[in-house]
Design a protein around this motif. Structure first.
Motif, PDB file in Angstrom:
ATOM      1  N   PHE A 101       0.826  -1.105   0.008  1.00  0.00           N
ATOM      2  CA  PHE A 101       0.022   0.084  -0.001  1.00  0.00           C
ATOM      3  C   PHE A 101       0.819   1.187  -0.109  1.00  0.00           C
ATOM      4  CE2 PHE A 101      -2.717  -3.260   2.467  1.00  0.00           C
ATOM      5  CZ  PHE A 101      -3.494  -3.338   1.360  1.00  0.00           C
ATOM      6  N   ASN A 125      -2.956   3.937   1.027  1.00  0.00           N
ATOM      7  CA  ASN A 125      -4.147   3.467   1.629  1.00  0.00           C
ATOM      8  C   ASN A 125      -3.989   3.311   3.207  1.00  0.00           C
ATOM      9  OD1 ASN A 125      -6.218   2.576  -0.645  1.00  0.00           O
ATOM     10  ND2 ASN A 125      -4.280   2.049  -1.227  1.00  0.00           N
ATOM     11  N   TYR A 130      -6.532   0.726   4.798  1.00  0.00           N
ATOM     12  CA  TYR A 130      -5.918  -0.691   4.640  1.00  0.00           C
ATOM     13  C   TYR A 130      -4.944  -1.136   5.495  1.00  0.00           C
ATOM     14  CZ  TYR A 130      -9.083  -0.958   0.686  1.00  0.00           C
ATOM     15  OH  TYR A 130     -10.477  -1.016   0.053  1.00  0.00           O
ATOM     16  N   LYS A 154      -6.290  -5.338  -4.287  1.00  0.00           N
ATOM     17  CA  LYS A 154      -6.969  -4.123  -3.524  1.00  0.00           C
ATOM     18  C   LYS A 154      -8.465  -4.586  -3.773  1.00  0.00           C
ATOM     19  CE  LYS A 154      -3.033  -2.354  -2.617  1.00  0.00           C
ATOM     20  NZ  LYS A 154      -2.049  -3.290  -3.880  1.00  0.00           N
ATOM     21  N   GLN A 155      -8.892  -5.954  -3.952  1.00  0.00           N
ATOM     22  CA  GLN A 155     -10.217  -6.128  -3.739  1.00  0.00           C
ATOM     23  C   GLN A 155     -10.491  -7.721  -3.394  1.00  0.00           C
ATOM     24  OE1 GLN A 155     -10.847  -5.628  -8.104  1.00  0.00           O
ATOM     25  NE2 GLN A 155     -10.561  -7.889  -8.555  1.00  0.00           N
TER      26      GLN A 155
END
Length: 320
Positions: free
Chosen positions: A119, A123, A126, A179-180
């Motif tokens: 990240f 982010n 996260y 990221k999903q």
């Protein structure tokens, strides 16, 4: 050094990285729409630190297990498996405690670097979430057998293994890449979690008599050896079914089912467990199931990469 290597229990390490391999290769095989080059698809630094972090957690769990069971007297002359370090006196409780602290720090540092490469500074939410998850994993690895409220003595070890070495390992590392969260990846994640629990269940079936004497109330102690066998069949066969379902829903071609080769030793393992009448003789099956799970993860990863190779090739050519 020999005694520390034995305490780390190398035969458990391939199993621990199975989820990392599947989650990482799924990310490579399924680049997201905003990824245009192979370099963006797969980050070797991320993969390396994911492996190191998982290995650190497994070794930490093994050290803590040796320490906790050694102090509680669970590791005694009734134990069937390999002699533990504290049990045999080759490593003192003080030195093992120091090793637990050092391994915890190194694992946390590896986790921080893993999060950074995933990240960076883009982010923060996260990053904080995965940092908290990493700290929780470290604490859980230690609390499995250490302390008066060790959850491994209350039958919750299976849940810890399923969550961290199945769901978190597979889904977590894939999220670090993409990221999903891809719903279909839950199928192999659950499967690897079930097989990992299967290895723990074998260990507990083998140690049922000594665990019962030491008041280590594993699931096997609670339900008994006969039901533990049925529980084991459920774990392994469910995992096998979920992997096949994953392949079907992913539209694998007939020549993408190479992973079924791993079902041969898994089936032989189930037959061995069914015929077994002496729990002490189950010890060799721990290594066999662990290596079969590792082999399954490697073969499945290769099948995914091969199946989606056209996507990767198009990506390399600059297409989507």
């Amino acid at each position: 050094m020999k005694h520390w290597i034995e305490a780390a229990r190398l035969r458990t390490l391939p199993l621990s990285v199975s989820g990392i391999i599947v989650g990482s290769m799924y990310a490579l095989a399924n680049p997201t729409e905003n990824i245009l080059t192979p370099t963006e698809v797969f980050n070797w630094r991320l993969f390396g630190f994911a492996i190191l972090t998982t290995l650190g957690l497994q070794i930490l769990s093994n050290f803590a297990n040796d320490y906790g069971d050694g102090l509680k007297g669970t590791d005694n002359e009734d134990r069937v498996g390999p002699k533990r370090a504290i049990q045999s006196g080759v490593i003192s409780p003080k030195d093992m405690k120091r090793a637990i602290i050092i391994t915890s720090i190194l694992t946390l540092l590896s986790a921080i670097l893993l999060i950074y490469y995933a990240f960076a500074d883009t982010n923060i939410i996260y990053s904080l979430f995965f940092l908290a998850l990493g700290i929780l994993a470290i604490a859980s690895a230690i609390r499995y057998t250490v302390g008066n409220t060790a959850y491994g003595y209350r039958g919750f070890g299976d849940l810890f293994v399923f969550i961290f070495f199945g769901l978190v390992s597979t889904l977590g590392v894939n999220f670090l890449y993409s990221k999903q969260l891809d719903a279909i990846l839950f199928l192999p994640a659950i499967a690897i979690g079930l097989l990992s629990v299967g290895v723990l269940n074998l260990n507990n079936m083998r140690d049922e008599a000594s665990d019962r004497k030491s008041n280590k109330n594993t699931i096997v102690v609670k339900i008994g050896g006969a039901k533990a066998k049925k529980y084991h069949y459920f774990l392994v066969t469910s995992a096998m079914f979920l992997i096949v379902l994953f392949a079907l829903l992913s539209d694998f071609h007939f020549d993408q089912y190479l992973f079924l080769l791993a079902y041969i030793p898994l089936t032989k393992h189930l037959v061995t467990v069914r015929k077994n009448q002496e729990p002490r003789l189950l010890d060799p099956e721990l290594k066999k199931l662990a290596l079969s799970t590792f082999a399954l993860s490697i073969l499945l990863a290769l099948c995914m990469i091969y199946f989606f190779s056209d996507v990767i090739v198009n990506t390399m050519m600059g297409g989507r």
